[in-house]
Write a protein that holds these residues in place. Structure first.
Motif, PDB file in Angstrom:
ATOM      1  N   ASP A 172      61.302 -12.971  74.683  1.00  0.00           N
ATOM      2  CA  ASP A 172      60.039 -12.230  74.719  1.00  0.00           C
ATOM      3  C   ASP A 172      60.247 -10.737  74.484  1.00  0.00           C
ATOM      4  O   ASP A 172      59.430 -10.079  73.853  1.00  0.00           O
ATOM      5  N   TYR A 173      61.357 -10.191  75.029  1.00  0.00           N
ATOM      6  CA  TYR A 173      61.502  -8.734  74.915  1.00  0.00           C
ATOM      7  C   TYR A 173      61.738  -8.292  73.480  1.00  0.00           C
ATOM      8  O   TYR A 173      61.501  -7.148  73.135  1.00  0.00           O
TER       9      TYR A 173
ATOM     10  N   ARG B 120      60.076  -9.670  71.027  1.00  0.00           N
ATOM     11  CA  ARG B 120      58.704  -9.591  70.538  1.00  0.00           C
ATOM     12  C   ARG B 120      58.061  -8.289  71.019  1.00  0.00           C
ATOM     13  O   ARG B 120      57.354  -7.620  70.275  1.00  0.00           O
ATOM     14  N   THR B 121      58.337  -7.927  72.289  1.00  0.00           N
ATOM     15  CA  THR B 121      57.827  -6.653  72.798  1.00  0.00           C
ATOM     16  C   THR B 121      58.327  -5.503  71.929  1.00  0.00           C
ATOM     17  O   THR B 121      57.566  -4.601  71.576  1.00  0.00           O
TER      18      THR B 121
ATOM     19  N   ARG C 191      59.138  -5.540  68.863  1.00  0.00           N
ATOM     20  CA  ARG C 191      58.425  -5.504  67.584  1.00  0.00           C
ATOM     21  C   ARG C 191      56.983  -5.049  67.785  1.00  0.00           C
ATOM     22  O   ARG C 191      56.427  -4.364  66.940  1.00  0.00           O
ATOM     23  N   ALA C 192      56.398  -5.429  68.921  1.00  0.00           N
ATOM     24  CA  ALA C 192      55.029  -4.984  69.205  1.00  0.00           C
ATOM     25  C   ALA C 192      54.978  -3.471  69.380  1.00  0.00           C
ATOM     26  O   ALA C 192      53.940  -2.856  69.207  1.00  0.00           O
ATOM     27  N   LYS C 193      56.116  -2.867  69.731  1.00  0.00           N
ATOM     28  CA  LYS C 193      56.172  -1.409  69.848  1.00  0.00           C
ATOM     29  C   LYS C 193      56.196  -0.742  68.488  1.00  0.00           C
ATOM     30  O   LYS C 193      55.969   0.463  68.393  1.00  0.00           O
ATOM     31  N   GLY C 194      56.552  -1.506  67.470  1.00  0.00           N
ATOM     32  CA  GLY C 194      56.613  -0.918  66.138  1.00  0.00           C
ATOM     33  C   GLY C 194      58.017  -0.851  65.572  1.00  0.00           C
ATOM     34  O   GLY C 194      58.263  -0.121  64.624  1.00  0.00           O
ATOM     35  N   LEU C 195      58.944  -1.609  66.161  1.00  0.00           N
ATOM     36  CA  LEU C 195      60.284  -1.679  65.570  1.00  0.00           C
ATOM     37  C   LEU C 195      60.304  -2.797  64.541  1.00  0.00           C
ATOM     38  O   LEU C 195      59.748  -3.866  64.774  1.00  0.00           O
TER      39      LEU C 195
ATOM     40  N   PRO D 161      62.018  -5.876  62.501  1.00  0.00           N
ATOM     41  CA  PRO D 161      62.832  -6.941  63.088  1.00  0.00           C
ATOM     42  C   PRO D 161      64.313  -6.599  63.210  1.00  0.00           C
ATOM     43  O   PRO D 161      64.926  -6.828  64.252  1.00  0.00           O
TER      44      PRO D 161
ATOM     45  N   HIS E 227      67.681  -3.949  70.828  1.00  0.00           N
ATOM     46  CA  HIS E 227      67.374  -4.683  72.061  1.00  0.00           C
ATOM     47  C   HIS E 227      68.100  -6.013  72.158  1.00  0.00           C
ATOM     48  O   HIS E 227      68.185  -6.596  73.228  1.00  0.00           O
TER      49      HIS E 227
END
Lengths: 350, 316
Positions: B211-212, B214-215, B217-221, B223, B230
């Protein structure tokens, strides 16, 4: 072709932050989300409810462009201020939008944070990625400030701690701090309080609502908890079988549901209504596996009012600028709130 | 943190003690008298008795064990039963050679396995990932000695680029040292890399599903950056575990490789001593290998503490 829910309401107005049109999510040959369309206005808080497997989370992940591998979205997702469609946008473009224009709070706070990185750095990172703070030091300071905003005691020390040193509720506050860091135009919340203790849920929910209100951010809030929608949202959309079946202001939908599924859902959450044997109301049957919903009206195999006409796809019947439903046999609109008690308690015995 | 450290050191010391007892006991229960074995069947009883007395073999086992351990701890492991030469300097020389070999092999394995395994995980659905997977599968099936013989056939016999065997200490002739090191280290390293790659792949695949990530990537990093920032540190724990386990395999593999490339390392010493019935040397070499493995495991435990804050204990 009949006007599908995806095409109504017609055009995005200037006020809209998010406009989703004809969104489909497919995997292999199966359609998991079908022709979903809605808009969210600036600062508006919209709930998206439905049972597990109704496609709520997939809709949210499509908006974020974070669908799991193998799933494909088609249609259109437009965000105000972003000059490209979010569906099919490449990673380079999406990465500039994510975390800045749209941010997301996930369901499972225990696993959403990197266990090997200090919390303060995880928050500062989202500021540095989008260069909303000039340097590391100011990003760190902003991270501490954000931790204070989400109500963590001793935010300075909290920034230096690792995720495992926090409880689930505290971790969800950290996730919220990350999501709100860049004052996003839209905050997507996917069941953010579901995994939390009941006592903590209300406080986290309150923080989320305060957070988006302070920033005038819009919010798309996914949950299966109707009470949460009632407290946090102004408008609610009901999803079933990968489609939107009803939408409207929270008060209206919850007191005068039109779609038979919404009616059943509300009946099932009313703990004061029991049948003559003292059992709570339920909706007959169970949600079919993803992609295995009946053709026509997706709810017809569980609906007591279904007739032959339900084998064809019901049109979206608008009842207002942001409200409408897709049902051939709606609950009569003139019905008084008291008359909306679900009629399928008998069937619930099955 | 300090508590953990003390704990781990205690465990290390205890396992060293247990393994030394095991090694000693194993050699002690071997049939035959070491002195008789050393002198041969034709030796007179008095000569055997004299040797037994010279090496203290007539003392009780506990006394023999203690003096053996004292010898190891003070880096003075006594003399060979056969050549009567001190074992210490010989062990040090041989150990140095093997450390070069195993160390270089490990570095090669890591240099190959870490990027390739990560690439395989990131591309696990694409043809390139599958090809890499298949190649590593083949690599796992090749024993190190066969890889060594193949390398010799191609680069020494066929192309004549490298010497087929031999060993020169680095301070004597650095260029020749490197030339002679390349092939044995490669034989060890490539085969290890094939094994480790598969573990790296599955560790990174696990992390990719977290999950982290995905977090992140949700921050804008993007892949790749999300994985680098991370993912890798989190994937490192299982990989370090495997590397430590593989180091034992590498030490064992070096015994054979030293034979193939005629390298005077610990492995050659072990085989020679076994052939010569020089039991005390066998005992010492086995103990050194056991110590190396235990020490590496201890270091790995320390590395865990550095990598994963959850293992350090203590709340906020």
């Amino acid at each position: 072709m009949t006007p599908a829910p995806g095409t109504a309401p017609a055009a995005a107005t200037q006020d809209d932050v998010l406009a989703v049109r004809n969104l489909d999510v497919t995997v292999g040959g199966r359609t998991l989300v079908e022709d979903v369309g809605f808009t969210i206005r600036a600062g508006e808080r919209v709930g998206l409810i439905g049972e597990s497997g109704s496609g709520k989370s997939l809709t949210a992940l499509s908006v974020m462009g974070l669908l799991p591998e193998g799933l494909r979205a088609s249609g259109s997702v437009r965000l105000a201020g972003v000059d490209h469609d979010l569906v099919g946008a490449d990673e380079a473009r999406m990465s500039r939008v994510r975390g800045k224009e749209i941010a997301m709070v996930f369901q499972e706070p225990m696993t959403a944070l990197n266990p090997t990185m200090r919390v303060g750095r995880q928050i500062a990172e989202v500021l540095l990625i989008h260069r909303t703070r000039p340097d590391r030091a100011s990003a760190r300071a902003a991270a501490v400030e954000l931790l204070a905003q989400v109500g963590l005691p001793d935010p300075g020390a909290a920034a230096q701690a690792y995720p495992h040193q926090f409880s689930g509720g505290q971790r969800q506050r950290v996730v919220l701090a990350i999501a709100l860091a860049n004052d996003p135009a839209l905050l997507v919340c996917d069941e953010p309080t579901t995994a939390l203790d009941v006592t903590v849920q209300a406080r986290v929910l309150d923080l989320i609502v305060r957070g988006v209100q302070d920033r005038r951010s819009a919010m798309l809030f996914i949950t299966h908890d109707l009470a949460v929608v009632a407290t946090a949202c102004e408008r609610v959309m009901v999803m079933y079988g990968g489609r939107l079946v009803e939408s409207g202001p929270v008060r209206e939908v919850f007191t005068r549901p039109r779609h038979r599924y919404t009616q059943g859902l509300i009946g099932a959450s009313d703990l004061t209504v029991v049948d003559d044997r003292g059992r709570l109301a339920t909706i007959r049957g169970s949600v079919p596996p993803a992609g295995r919903f009946p053709a026509g009206c997706v709810f017809r195999n569980r609906c007591d009012h279904a007739t032959e006409v339900c084998a064809t796809r019901p049109e979206w019947i608008p009842t207002g600028p942001d409200s409408g439903y897709a049902c051939f046999h709606p609950v009569p609109g003139s019905a008084a709130p008291g008359a909306t008690t679900p009629t399928n308690q008998e069937a619930g015995r099955g | 943190m300090i508590v953990r450290l003390v704990q781990r050191i205690a465990i290390l010391l205890a396992s060293l003690a247990v393994s030394s007892v095991l090694v000693f006991a194993f050699m002690a229960v071997l049939p035959g008298d070491p002195a008789r074995v050393a002198l041969g069947t034709s030796a007179s009883d008095s000569a055997v008795a004299q040797l037994r007395q010279e090496f203290g073999l007539d003392r009780p086992l506990v006394a023999q064990y203690l003096s053996w351990v004292r010898g190891l701890v003070t880096f003075a492991p006594g003399n060979s039963y056969i050549s009567h030469a001190p074992i210490g300097p010989q062990l040090a020389d041989r150990l140095q050679v093997t450390l070069w070999l195993v160390g270089t092999g490990m570095v090669i394995a890591c240099l190959l396995a870490l990027p390739l395994g990560t690439l395989m995980a990131v591309r696990h659905r694409k043809p390139s990932g599958l090809v890499l997977s298949a190649l590593s599968q083949v690599g796992v099936a090749i024993p190190a000695f066969l890889a060594g013989i193949l390398l010799i056939t191609v680069f020494a016999v066929g192309l004549g680029w490298l010497p087929a065997n031999g060993w020169t200490p680095p301070d004597q002739d650095p260029v020749l040292f490197l030339k002679q090191l390349v092939m044995p280290a490669l034989s060890l390293g490539i085969v290890q890399a094939a094994v480790v790659t598969r573990y790296v792949r599955s560790a990174v695949l696990d992390v990719l599903r977290e999950d982290y990530l995905r977090t992140a990537r949700a921050k804008g990093l993007r892949p790749t950056r999300a994985l680098l920032r991370h993912g890798l540190r989190n994937a490192a724990v299982p990989v370090v575990t495997v590397l430590a386990l593989q180091l034992a395999t590498l030490l064992v593999g070096s015994v054979v490789i030293e034979r193939v490339f005629v390298i005077p390392g610990l492995g050659s010493l072990l085989l020679d001593s076994v052939a010569n019935r020089d039991l005390i040397v066998v005992q010492d070499v086995v103990m050194i290998i056991a110590m190396a493995v235990l020490l590496v495991n201890f270091l790995v435990d320390m590395v865990y503490l550095l990598i994963d804050p959850r293992l350090r204990g203590g709340g906020s």
